[in-house]
Design a protein around this motif. Structure first.
Motif, PDB file in Angstrom:
ATOM      1  N   GLY A 198       5.191 -23.396 -16.375  1.00 51.01           N
ATOM      2  CA  GLY A 198       3.813 -22.942 -16.322  1.00 51.01           C
ATOM      3  C   GLY A 198       2.802 -24.053 -16.333  1.00 51.01           C
ATOM      4  O   GLY A 198       3.130 -25.223 -16.123  1.00 51.01           O
ATOM      5  N   ASP A 199       1.551 -23.659 -16.627  1.00 55.33           N
ATOM      6  CA  ASP A 199       0.470 -24.641 -16.706  1.00 55.33           C
ATOM      7  C   ASP A 199       0.389 -25.177 -18.138  1.00 55.33           C
ATOM      8  O   ASP A 199       1.170 -24.760 -19.014  1.00 55.33           O
ATOM      9  N   SER A 200      -0.545 -26.067 -18.393  1.00 57.73           N
ATOM     10  CA  SER A 200      -0.620 -26.713 -19.713  1.00 57.73           C
ATOM     11  C   SER A 200      -0.781 -25.694 -20.837  1.00 57.73           C
ATOM     12  O   SER A 200      -0.194 -25.852 -21.906  1.00 57.73           O
ATOM     13  N   VAL A 243      -7.005 -30.730 -22.856  1.00 50.67           N
ATOM     14  CA  VAL A 243      -5.703 -31.094 -23.443  1.00 50.67           C
ATOM     15  C   VAL A 243      -5.129 -32.383 -22.869  1.00 50.67           C
ATOM     16  O   VAL A 243      -4.257 -32.990 -23.478  1.00 50.67           O
ATOM     17  N   ASN A 244      -5.618 -32.798 -21.699  1.00 54.67           N
ATOM     18  CA  ASN A 244      -5.144 -34.057 -21.091  1.00 54.67           C
ATOM     19  C   ASN A 244      -5.740 -35.248 -21.844  1.00 54.67           C
ATOM     20  O   ASN A 244      -6.487 -36.055 -21.302  1.00 54.67           O
ATOM     21  N   THR A 245      -5.429 -35.336 -23.131  1.00 51.86           N
ATOM     22  CA  THR A 245      -5.935 -36.427 -23.980  1.00 51.86           C
ATOM     23  C   THR A 245      -4.854 -36.754 -25.011  1.00 51.86           C
ATOM     24  O   THR A 245      -3.949 -35.944 -25.264  1.00 51.86           O
ATOM     25  N   HIS A 297       3.076 -37.317 -21.015  1.00 53.83           N
ATOM     26  CA  HIS A 297       3.133 -37.624 -22.434  1.00 53.83           C
ATOM     27  C   HIS A 297       2.175 -36.772 -23.282  1.00 53.83           C
ATOM     28  O   HIS A 297       2.536 -36.325 -24.366  1.00 53.83           O
ATOM     29  N   PHE A 298       0.953 -36.511 -22.757  1.00 51.08           N
ATOM     30  CA  PHE A 298       0.032 -35.728 -23.591  1.00 51.08           C
ATOM     31  C   PHE A 298       0.582 -34.321 -23.837  1.00 51.08           C
ATOM     32  O   PHE A 298       0.317 -33.712 -24.883  1.00 51.08           O
ATOM     33  N   MET A 299       1.353 -33.809 -22.887  1.00 48.86           N
ATOM     34  CA  MET A 299       1.938 -32.467 -23.061  1.00 48.86           C
ATOM     35  C   MET A 299       3.002 -32.508 -24.163  1.00 48.86           C
ATOM     36  O   MET A 299       3.105 -31.585 -24.979  1.00 48.86           O
ATOM     37  N   HIS A 327       2.755 -40.134 -12.434  1.00 47.59           N
ATOM     38  CA  HIS A 327       3.218 -39.944 -13.824  1.00 47.59           C
ATOM     39  C   HIS A 327       4.205 -38.778 -13.900  1.00 47.59           C
ATOM     40  O   HIS A 327       5.271 -38.876 -14.501  1.00 47.59           O
ATOM     41  N   MET A 328       3.833 -37.668 -13.278  1.00 45.66           N
ATOM     42  CA  MET A 328       4.729 -36.502 -13.280  1.00 45.66           C
ATOM     43  C   MET A 328       6.058 -36.852 -12.591  1.00 45.66           C
ATOM     44  O   MET A 328       7.126 -36.368 -12.988  1.00 45.66           O
ATOM     45  N   LYS A 329       5.972 -37.690 -11.556  1.00 42.48           N
ATOM     46  CA  LYS A 329       7.175 -37.998 -10.783  1.00 42.48           C
ATOM     47  C   LYS A 329       8.129 -38.955 -11.511  1.00 42.48           C
ATOM     48  O   LYS A 329       9.217 -39.238 -11.033  1.00 42.48           O
ATOM     49  N   ALA A 381      -7.974 -24.571  -4.878  1.00 46.38           N
ATOM     50  CA  ALA A 381      -8.169 -25.932  -5.413  1.00 46.38           C
ATOM     51  C   ALA A 381      -8.133 -25.927  -6.933  1.00 46.38           C
ATOM     52  O   ALA A 381      -8.524 -24.951  -7.579  1.00 46.38           O
ATOM     53  N   HIS A 382      -7.697 -27.055  -7.487  1.00 44.32           N
ATOM     54  CA  HIS A 382      -7.664 -27.217  -8.943  1.00 44.32           C
ATOM     55  C   HIS A 382      -9.040 -27.697  -9.429  1.00 44.32           C
ATOM     56  O   HIS A 382      -9.672 -28.523  -8.760  1.00 44.32           O
ATOM     57  N   PRO A 383      -9.502 -27.225 -10.600  1.00 46.59           N
ATOM     58  CA  PRO A 383     -10.850 -27.607 -11.063  1.00 46.59           C
ATOM     59  C   PRO A 383     -10.983 -29.059 -11.513  1.00 46.59           C
ATOM     60  O   PRO A 383     -12.067 -29.454 -11.932  1.00 46.59           O
ATOM     61  N   CYS A 399      -9.332 -27.437 -24.749  1.00 49.46           N
ATOM     62  CA  CYS A 399      -9.305 -26.447 -23.667  1.00 49.46           C
ATOM     63  C   CYS A 399      -8.340 -26.935 -22.602  1.00 49.46           C
ATOM     64  O   CYS A 399      -7.923 -28.098 -22.608  1.00 49.46           O
ATOM     65  N   THR A 400      -7.962 -26.042 -21.708  1.00 45.02           N
ATOM     66  CA  THR A 400      -7.210 -26.427 -20.507  1.00 45.02           C
ATOM     67  C   THR A 400      -8.022 -25.916 -19.322  1.00 45.02           C
ATOM     68  O   THR A 400      -9.072 -25.263 -19.505  1.00 45.02           O
ATOM     69  N   SER A 401      -7.518 -26.150 -18.124  1.00 43.88           N
ATOM     70  CA  SER A 401      -8.265 -25.660 -16.962  1.00 43.88           C
ATOM     71  C   SER A 401      -8.214 -24.137 -16.884  1.00 43.88           C
ATOM     72  O   SER A 401      -9.011 -23.518 -16.185  1.00 43.88           O
ATOM     73  N   ALA A 447       8.831 -26.950 -18.504  1.00 42.42           N
ATOM     74  CA  ALA A 447       8.625 -27.570 -17.191  1.00 42.42           C
ATOM     75  C   ALA A 447       7.242 -27.241 -16.639  1.00 42.42           C
ATOM     76  O   ALA A 447       6.915 -26.072 -16.402  1.00 42.42           O
ATOM     77  N   HIS A 448       6.458 -28.287 -16.414  1.00 39.45           N
ATOM     78  CA  HIS A 448       5.117 -28.071 -15.842  1.00 39.45           C
ATOM     79  C   HIS A 448       5.237 -27.737 -14.348  1.00 39.45           C
ATOM     80  O   HIS A 448       6.195 -28.123 -13.680  1.00 39.45           O
ATOM     81  N   ASN A 449       4.215 -27.030 -13.852  1.00 43.84           N
ATOM     82  CA  ASN A 449       4.198 -26.612 -12.442  1.00 43.84           C
ATOM     83  C   ASN A 449       4.324 -27.784 -11.461  1.00 43.84           C
ATOM     84  O   ASN A 449       4.618 -27.558 -10.284  1.00 43.84           O
TER      85      ASN A 449
HETATM   86  P1  13P Z   1      -2.968 -27.258 -15.600  1.00 48.15           P
HETATM   87  O1  13P Z   1      -3.461 -27.055 -16.981  1.00 48.15           O
HETATM   88  O2  13P Z   1      -3.742 -26.502 -14.592  1.00 48.15           O
HETATM   89  O3  13P Z   1      -1.509 -27.024 -15.531  1.00 48.15           O
HETATM   90  O4  13P Z   1      -3.215 -28.787 -15.189  1.00 48.15           O
HETATM   91  C1  13P Z   1      -2.633 -29.853 -15.853  1.00 48.15           C
HETATM   92  C2  13P Z   1      -2.768 -31.076 -15.073  1.00 48.15           C
HETATM   93  O5  13P Z   1      -2.376 -32.143 -15.476  1.00 48.15           O
HETATM   94  C3  13P Z   1      -3.409 -30.965 -13.779  1.00 48.15           C
HETATM   95  O6  13P Z   1      -3.527 -32.193 -13.177  1.00 48.15           O
END
Ligand code: 13P
Ligand code: SF4
Length: 362
Positions: free
Chosen positions: A75-77, A149-151, A98-100, A299-301, A236-238, A163-165, A58-60
């Motif tokens: 957790g995070d990605s 990783v969002n690819t 889907h990329f996850m 998308h997450m929703k 904030a998220h990067p 990489c991830t954030s 389960a993603h955050n």
């Molecule tokens: P995180 O790697 O920080 O969980 O972020 C994934 C993501 O899709 C953020 O929009």
């Protein structure tokens, strides 16, 4: 026979016994009457996980009833990718996009990976193709390609390392060192790339992709939040534009933001990211007040309790990756996983005057 309203609604004694211990985790967010409607689905999902030897990653950004009540690994990605590689379960249900799920399949090819909705995409993943990466490599020969990783798997397959954030700065510096260059290609998020460029001495080439959730936040939004909430701590998220990070007190991945709140217990905080994240972090930190301007990730929703149940009951939708592409993509993901864990997820702190050298597009 007397009419039993609980049994008719599915909220039976058996469901109650299986879910009572979970309600305190979400009580502050979900009223009792709503809980009694969703508890039967939660109980059924948790039974099916045991029957089918399945885990839910389960993603955050999942809604609290998914995140807290059926998620096994949260957790995070980066954390989810690491756990997908390690799990003993035979079935992985990806409560994420889907990329996850593709990343899980790449790392665990012998497992069945299910996603509750095939429509759960990502604006970053859809911004670039494998053919685009091949052209970039021709344009910048010898420059290492770091892929967020969002690819898609097809894009990961064309690249040197993912990489991830949580680890983008560490990975870019490592890739440049390995290749003996002072330049990296970091794709496809132009804002993540700008935020990484600002923290390193590297020259960074990027791609004109953006997260449709985070690109909408502005520096003005943050100033307004501060004016309306004196003393508020801004995280904030990067994937946000650099001007937003410049106005924030702290920037990091979803896990880094969550850890910050847990460790620092600020009196009042705002998370500049996807909406459900604040709900989940607030439930785990009852002493912290949250200001909640946020943007939903559509998308997450798309991932819902009903969708998760359907996946476990029917085996839909199975995520597959062409084995040749998967083998190449695995190298890029595995190189990232093999790097020493960044420990506490990295904090983004800009050095003045550094920016990407080029934003490429098709
Ligand atoms: P995180 O790697 O920080 O969980 O972020 C994934 C993501 O899709 C953020 O929009
Ligand atoms: Fe993609 Fe942005 Fe949604 Fe994350 S929040 S999945 S980056 S669109």
């Amino acid at each position: 026979m007397a009419y039993d309203a609980d049994a008719a609604s599915g909220y039976t004694d058996e469901v109650r016994a299986k879910t009572d211990h979970l309600y305190p985790l979400v009580e502050a967010k979900i009223p009792r009457f709503e809980w009694e409607l969703i508890a039967p689905t939660i109980a059924r999902i948790n039974d099916l996980k045991a029957e089918k030897n399945a885990v839910i990653l389960a993603h955050n950004y999942m809604t609290p009833e998914i995140f807290a009540c059926v998620g096994d690994i949260r957790g995070d990605s980066l954390q989810l990718a690491r756990e997908a590689a390690k799990t003993d379960a035979q079935v992985i249900v990806q409560a994420g996009v889907h990329f996850m799920a593709e990343t899980s399949k790449i790392l665990a090819p012998e497992k069945t990976v299910l996603i509750p909705s095939m429509e759960a995409g990502c604006s970053l993943a859809s911004s670039i193709t494998g053919a685009d990466v091949r052209l970039l490599k021709q344009r910048y020969p010898g420059v290492p390609v770091v892929t967020y990783v969002n690819t898609t798997a097809e894009v990961k397959a064309e690249t040197d390392i993912c990489c991830t954030s949580s680890n983008a700065v560490q990975v870019c510096e490592h890739a440049a060192r390995e290749a003996g260059t002072d330049t990296v290609i970091l794709i496809p998020d132009q804002f993540l790339a700008r935020n990484v460029a600002a923290m390193t001495d590297l020259k960074v080439v990027t791609w004109a992709g953006a997260c449709e959730v985070h690109e909408r936040f502005t520096a003005e939004d943050i100033r307004e939040i501060r004016a309306g909430n004196p003393g508020v701590t801004v995280l904030a998220h990067p994937e946000c534009p650099p001007e937003v990070l410049a106005e924030a007190d702290f920037a990091g991945s979803t896990a880094a933001m969550s850890n910050y709140v847990k460790d620092e217990q600020p009196k009042n905080v705002v998370l500049i990211t996807e909406c459900s994240m604040s709900d989940n972090v607030a439930l785990e930190n009852p002493g912290v007040d949250f200001v909640r301007p946020c943007n939903l990730c559509p998308h997450m929703k798309r991932i819902t309790l009903e969708g998760i149940l359907h996946s476990l009951e029917t085996g839909e939708h199975e995520v597959t990756v062409d084995p040749v592409i998967a083998a190449r993509a695995r190298e890029a993901v595995q190189r990232m996983i093999d790097l020493p864990s960044p420990g506490a997820p990295a904090r983004f702190e800009a050095k003045a005057g550094r920016d990407v050298i080029s934003v490429e597009h098709r």
